[in-house]
Design a protein around this motif. Structure first.
Motif, PDB file in Angstrom:
ATOM      1  N   LEU A  35      -3.328  14.490 -46.478  1.00 31.03           N
ATOM      2  CA  LEU A  35      -3.919  14.410 -47.870  1.00 31.03           C
ATOM      3  C   LEU A  35      -2.963  14.161 -48.842  1.00 31.03           C
ATOM      4  CD1 LEU A  35      -6.549  14.816 -49.678  1.00 31.03           C
ATOM      5  CD2 LEU A  35      -6.054  17.167 -49.620  1.00 31.03           C
ATOM      6  N   VAL A  36      -1.678  14.871 -48.729  1.00 29.77           N
ATOM      7  CA  VAL A  36      -0.622  14.375 -49.567  1.00 29.77           C
ATOM      8  C   VAL A  36      -0.078  12.906 -49.332  1.00 29.77           C
ATOM      9  CG1 VAL A  36       1.803  14.991 -50.313  1.00 29.77           C
ATOM     10  CG2 VAL A  36       0.293  16.881 -49.808  1.00 29.77           C
ATOM     11  N   LYS A  37      -0.015  12.632 -48.225  1.00 27.94           N
ATOM     12  CA  LYS A  37       0.083  11.446 -48.003  1.00 27.94           C
ATOM     13  C   LYS A  37      -0.690  10.169 -48.729  1.00 27.94           C
ATOM     14  CE  LYS A  37       3.273   8.234 -45.988  1.00 27.94           C
ATOM     15  NZ  LYS A  37       4.468   8.228 -46.407  1.00 27.94           N
ATOM     16  N   GLN A  38      -2.011  10.477 -48.460  1.00 28.08           N
ATOM     17  CA  GLN A  38      -2.891   9.798 -49.001  1.00 28.08           C
ATOM     18  C   GLN A  38      -2.979   9.828 -50.689  1.00 28.08           C
ATOM     19  OE1 GLN A  38      -6.433  11.351 -47.155  1.00 28.08           O
ATOM     20  NE2 GLN A  38      -6.759   9.313 -46.365  1.00 28.08           N
ATOM     21  N   LEU A  39      -2.455  10.827 -51.050  1.00 27.48           N
ATOM     22  CA  LEU A  39      -2.420  10.979 -52.647  1.00 27.48           C
ATOM     23  C   LEU A  39      -1.229  10.028 -52.967  1.00 27.48           C
ATOM     24  CD1 LEU A  39      -3.251  14.647 -53.198  1.00 27.48           C
ATOM     25  CD2 LEU A  39      -4.810  12.557 -53.837  1.00 27.48           C
ATOM     26  N   GLN A  40      -0.273  10.098 -52.315  1.00 25.59           N
ATOM     27  CA  GLN A  40       1.041   9.482 -52.626  1.00 25.59           C
ATOM     28  C   GLN A  40       0.783   7.887 -52.797  1.00 25.59           C
ATOM     29  OE1 GLN A  40       3.827  11.304 -49.997  1.00 25.59           O
ATOM     30  NE2 GLN A  40       4.379  12.848 -51.535  1.00 25.59           N
ATOM     31  N   THR A  41       0.020   7.391 -51.705  1.00 30.25           N
ATOM     32  CA  THR A  41      -0.091   5.981 -51.446  1.00 30.25           C
ATOM     33  C   THR A  41      -1.288   5.634 -51.979  1.00 30.25           C
ATOM     34  OG1 THR A  41      -0.844   6.515 -49.236  1.00 30.25           O
ATOM     35  CG2 THR A  41       1.398   6.301 -49.503  1.00 30.25           C
ATOM     36  N   GLN A  42      -2.184   6.158 -52.517  1.00 26.75           N
ATOM     37  CA  GLN A  42      -3.520   5.597 -53.054  1.00 26.75           C
ATOM     38  C   GLN A  42      -3.229   4.745 -54.188  1.00 26.75           C
ATOM     39  OE1 GLN A  42      -5.992   8.720 -54.950  1.00 26.75           O
ATOM     40  NE2 GLN A  42      -4.314   9.521 -56.074  1.00 26.75           N
ATOM     41  N   ASP A  43      -4.486   3.601 -54.378  1.00 30.23           N
ATOM     42  CA  ASP A  43      -4.361   2.907 -55.426  1.00 30.23           C
ATOM     43  C   ASP A  43      -4.630   3.549 -56.619  1.00 30.23           C
ATOM     44  OD1 ASP A  43      -4.735   0.552 -56.782  1.00 30.23           O
ATOM     45  OD2 ASP A  43      -6.173  -0.543 -55.556  1.00 30.23           O
ATOM     46  N   PRO A  44      -3.846   3.259 -57.517  1.00 31.70           N
ATOM     47  CA  PRO A  44      -4.288   3.937 -58.880  1.00 31.70           C
ATOM     48  C   PRO A  44      -5.620   3.459 -59.460  1.00 31.70           C
ATOM     49  CG  PRO A  44      -2.093   3.411 -58.837  1.00 31.70           C
ATOM     50  CD  PRO A  44      -2.414   2.817 -57.785  1.00 31.70           C
ATOM     51  N   MET A  45      -5.590   1.937 -59.280  1.00 31.66           N
ATOM     52  CA  MET A  45      -7.078   1.435 -59.910  1.00 31.66           C
ATOM     53  C   MET A  45      -8.259   1.844 -58.960  1.00 31.66           C
ATOM     54  SD  MET A  45      -5.496  -0.120 -62.222  1.00 31.66           S
ATOM     55  CE  MET A  45      -6.976  -0.806 -62.823  1.00 31.66           C
ATOM     56  N   ASN A  46      -7.948   2.447 -57.621  1.00 30.35           N
ATOM     57  CA  ASN A  46      -9.225   2.886 -56.817  1.00 30.35           C
ATOM     58  C   ASN A  46      -8.880   4.182 -56.219  1.00 30.35           C
ATOM     59  OD1 ASN A  46     -11.399   2.754 -55.521  1.00 30.35           O
ATOM     60  ND2 ASN A  46     -10.837   1.409 -53.833  1.00 30.35           N
ATOM     61  N   PRO A  47      -8.641   5.171 -57.026  1.00 32.71           N
ATOM     62  CA  PRO A  47      -8.327   6.653 -56.413  1.00 32.71           C
ATOM     63  C   PRO A  47      -9.377   7.138 -55.725  1.00 32.71           C
ATOM     64  CG  PRO A  47      -9.249   6.828 -58.864  1.00 32.71           C
ATOM     65  CD  PRO A  47      -9.143   5.295 -58.455  1.00 32.71           C
ATOM     66  N   MET A  48      -8.891   8.345 -54.639  1.00 32.99           N
ATOM     67  CA  MET A  48      -9.854   8.744 -53.920  1.00 32.99           C
ATOM     68  C   MET A  48     -10.814   9.500 -54.372  1.00 32.99           C
ATOM     69  SD  MET A  48      -7.115  10.699 -51.347  1.00 32.99           S
ATOM     70  CE  MET A  48      -8.329  11.582 -50.434  1.00 32.99           C
ATOM     71  N   ASP A  49     -12.001   9.682 -53.694  1.00 28.57           N
ATOM     72  CA  ASP A  49     -13.377  10.218 -54.368  1.00 28.57           C
ATOM     73  C   ASP A  49     -12.986  11.671 -54.286  1.00 28.57           C
ATOM     74  OD1 ASP A  49     -16.277  11.561 -53.447  1.00 28.57           O
ATOM     75  OD2 ASP A  49     -16.177   9.816 -54.821  1.00 28.57           O
ATOM     76  N   ASN A  50     -13.242  12.287 -55.643  1.00 28.64           N
ATOM     77  CA  ASN A  50     -12.814  13.816 -55.693  1.00 28.64           C
ATOM     78  C   ASN A  50     -14.007  14.425 -54.772  1.00 28.64           C
ATOM     79  OD1 ASN A  50     -10.846  13.360 -57.376  1.00 28.64           O
ATOM     80  ND2 ASN A  50     -12.062  13.650 -58.821  1.00 28.64           N
ATOM     81  N   ALA A  51     -15.056  14.263 -54.875  1.00 28.53           N
ATOM     82  CA  ALA A  51     -16.277  14.946 -53.970  1.00 28.53           C
ATOM     83  C   ALA A  51     -15.861  14.827 -52.558  1.00 28.53           C
ATOM     84  CB  ALA A  51     -17.582  14.382 -54.223  1.00 28.53           C
ATOM     85  N   GLN A  52     -15.377  13.807 -51.846  1.00 34.57           N
ATOM     86  CA  GLN A  52     -15.237  13.706 -50.555  1.00 34.57           C
ATOM     87  C   GLN A  52     -13.918  14.580 -50.157  1.00 34.57           C
ATOM     88  OE1 GLN A  52     -14.353   9.747 -49.281  1.00 34.57           O
ATOM     89  NE2 GLN A  52     -14.543  10.138 -47.225  1.00 34.57           N
ATOM     90  N   THR A  53     -12.875  14.544 -51.106  1.00 31.95           N
ATOM     91  CA  THR A  53     -11.555  15.130 -51.065  1.00 31.95           C
ATOM     92  C   THR A  53     -11.761  16.789 -50.874  1.00 31.95           C
ATOM     93  OG1 THR A  53     -10.472  13.737 -52.162  1.00 31.95           O
ATOM     94  CG2 THR A  53      -9.428  15.577 -51.841  1.00 31.95           C
TER      95      THR A  53
END
Length: 228
Positions: A35-53
């Motif tokens: 999860l931390v790795k995904q947050l570090q490498t996510q696209d700022p213009m297309n962030p992870m879905d909060n509900a899914q997380t």
């Protein structure tokens, strides 16, 4: 008598515990790292879905909680098993009423014998045999009510003569649906020792037999006074 499952491994009571992490804890660690790795490498213009997380975090917490609950239950079972060890050790030297066919007649005291009568059985008869296997007495049950029937043997043969003290065995038969059937018997035996193994607690009897701790129906002192 309260007991835990017979499949408890009593040899594990003295096993040294290790500090290894549980599978749930390892999974939680792996999940958090990913999860931390995904947050570090996510696209700022297309962030992870909060509900899914949030859903994923709830699932991993549920798994961890179940793992901790199982660990707590195992600890409670070990503590209860330790208590049962002390209870079982207290049987040594006492008489225990358990399923079986062997008993000892002391030459004077009436022998307390039991027969398990099933539903629909009738004409229940208990036979007593000496150590040579010779039938020495017959005792009819006064009732055919289903359940555990109690019978007494005064140590006498049919002719009224008293038999000597010693080890004897019993066998019971009855009639059901027009056929003769064998019935289970329950007798008193002195508990000589107890065993704590991988299959549970075993009680070794004076006649060389063995029974499970959970099969003990009643306990009394060797003098005959009931303690159970």
């Amino acid at each position: 008598m309260a007991t835990i499952g017979n499949n408890f491994d009593y040899t594990s009571l003295n096993t040294k515990k290790t500090a290894n992490r549980t599978e749930a804890e390892k999974q939680q660690d792996t999940f958090m790292k990913l999860l931390v790795k995904q947050l570090q490498t996510q696209d700022p213009m297309n962030p992870m879905d909060n509900a899914q997380t949030t859903s994923q975090m709830a699932q991993i917490n549920t798994v961890t909680g179940i793992g901790k609950l199982n660990e707590t239950m195992n600890q409670m079972q070990s503590l209860y098993a330790g208590t049962q060890v002390m209870q079982a050790a207290g049987l040594i030297g006492k008489e225990v009423l358990t399923p079986g066919n062997g008993f000892r007649f002391d030459g004077t005291t009436k022998a307390d014998l039991r027969v398990s009568i099933p539903e629909g059985a009738s004409d229940v008869m208990l036979s007593v045999f000496n150590k040579d296997g010779t039938e020495v007495a017959k005792i009819p049950a006064n009732s055919s009510q289903p359940g555990l029937a109690q019978l007494e043997w005064d140590g006498k043969k049919a002719d009224g003569s008293v038999l000597p003290a010693g080890d004897y065995t019993v066998a019971a038969k009855g009639q059901k649906d027009g056929k003769e059937i064998a019935l289970d018997t329950v007798t008193w035996q002195v508990a000589k020792s107890v065993e704590f193994g991988s299959s549970g607690v075993g009680v070794y009897l004076a006649n060389g037999g063995k029974t499970g701790f959970g099969d003990v129906i009643q306990i009394r002192s060797a003098s005959g006074s009931t303690n159970a």
